[in-house]
Design a protein around this motif. Structure first.
Motif, PDB file in Angstrom:
ATOM      1  N   ILE A   1       0.844  -1.203   0.000  1.00 39.84           N
ATOM      2  CA  ILE A   1       0.000   0.000   0.000  1.00 39.84           C
ATOM      3  C   ILE A   1       0.877   1.249   0.000  1.00 39.84           C
ATOM      4  O   ILE A   1       0.610   2.213  -0.722  1.00 39.84           O
ATOM      5  CB  ILE A   1      -0.972  -0.015   1.204  1.00 39.84           C
ATOM      6  N   GLU A   2       1.942   1.227   0.792  1.00 44.56           N
ATOM      7  CA  GLU A   2       2.877   2.354   0.842  1.00 44.56           C
ATOM      8  C   GLU A   2       3.525   2.576  -0.532  1.00 44.56           C
ATOM      9  O   GLU A   2       3.660   3.715  -0.987  1.00 44.56           O
ATOM     10  CB  GLU A   2       3.948   2.064   1.896  1.00 44.56           C
TER      11      GLU A   2
ATOM     12  N   GLU B   1       2.233   1.773  -3.437  1.00 44.77           N
ATOM     13  CA  GLU B   1       1.206   2.324  -4.313  1.00 44.77           C
ATOM     14  C   GLU B   1       1.020   3.822  -4.064  1.00 44.77           C
ATOM     15  O   GLU B   1       0.937   4.619  -5.001  1.00 44.77           O
ATOM     16  CB  GLU B   1      -0.118   1.590  -4.126  1.00 44.77           C
ATOM     17  N   LYS B   2       0.991   4.227  -2.797  1.00 47.15           N
ATOM     18  CA  LYS B   2       0.853   5.648  -2.460  1.00 47.15           C
ATOM     19  C   LYS B   2       2.027   6.459  -2.998  1.00 47.15           C
ATOM     20  O   LYS B   2       1.845   7.570  -3.502  1.00 47.15           O
ATOM     21  CB  LYS B   2       0.736   5.830  -0.944  1.00 47.15           C
ATOM     22  N   THR B   3       3.224   5.913  -2.892  1.00 50.88           N
ATOM     23  CA  THR B   3       4.414   6.591  -3.405  1.00 50.88           C
ATOM     24  C   THR B   3       4.341   6.745  -4.915  1.00 50.88           C
ATOM     25  O   THR B   3       4.661   7.810  -5.458  1.00 50.88           O
ATOM     26  CB  THR B   3       5.691   5.810  -3.007  1.00 50.88           C
TER      27      THR B   3
ATOM     28  N   ILE C   1       1.631   6.879  -6.728  1.00 53.24           N
ATOM     29  CA  ILE C   1       0.591   7.864  -7.023  1.00 53.24           C
ATOM     30  C   ILE C   1       1.127   9.275  -6.800  1.00 53.24           C
ATOM     31  O   ILE C   1       0.935  10.164  -7.639  1.00 53.24           O
ATOM     32  CB  ILE C   1      -0.672   7.607  -6.167  1.00 53.24           C
ATOM     33  N   ALA C   2       1.820   9.486  -5.688  1.00 58.29           N
ATOM     34  CA  ALA C   2       2.383  10.804  -5.397  1.00 58.29           C
ATOM     35  C   ALA C   2       3.380  11.223  -6.475  1.00 58.29           C
ATOM     36  O   ALA C   2       3.388  12.377  -6.920  1.00 58.29           O
ATOM     37  CB  ALA C   2       3.058  10.796  -4.017  1.00 58.29           C
TER      38      ALA C   2
END
Length: 108
Positions: A85-86, A88-90, A92-93
């Protein structure tokens, strides 16, 4: 899958990553193995080839069962899942940052 997700763009289009990507996109929802295979756009045989590994690492958890059918969801409390999840967030950012830079360049 029309457009690859950022995660699949990085990891490749392997069935294992398609399964994880589908579960990430549908966090909080539960699915049968058949539904996961359909949602990930892979065969049931491919799902079963990777399922033991996914369960071994605790990426999924059983939410409920009826008869012989079990429903599964992403185990967001699992450390491996949290790292995914981390990631994926990175991604996206990073994509948003690149999109904003393009917007700024185009605006000038």
């Amino acid at each position: 899958m029309e457009d690859k997700s950022l995660l699949l763009g990085l990891t490749g289009d392997l069935p294992l990553f398609r399964i994880v990507d589908f579960l990430l996109d549908n966090k909080g929802m539960d699915f049968s193995k058949t539904d996961i295979a359909k949602g990930a756009e892979i065969s049931r045989a491919s799902l079963f080839n990777y399922w033991a590994e996914i369960e071994k690492h605790g990426i999924v958890k059983t939410t409920r069962s009826f008869g012989k059918t079990k429903l599964y969801t992403l185990n967001s409390k699992n450390p491996v899942t949290q790292k995914i999840i981390e990631l994926e967030k990175t991604l996206i950012a990073e994509a948003l940052e690149k999109a904003n830079k393009k917007e700024i360049v185009v605006a000038h």
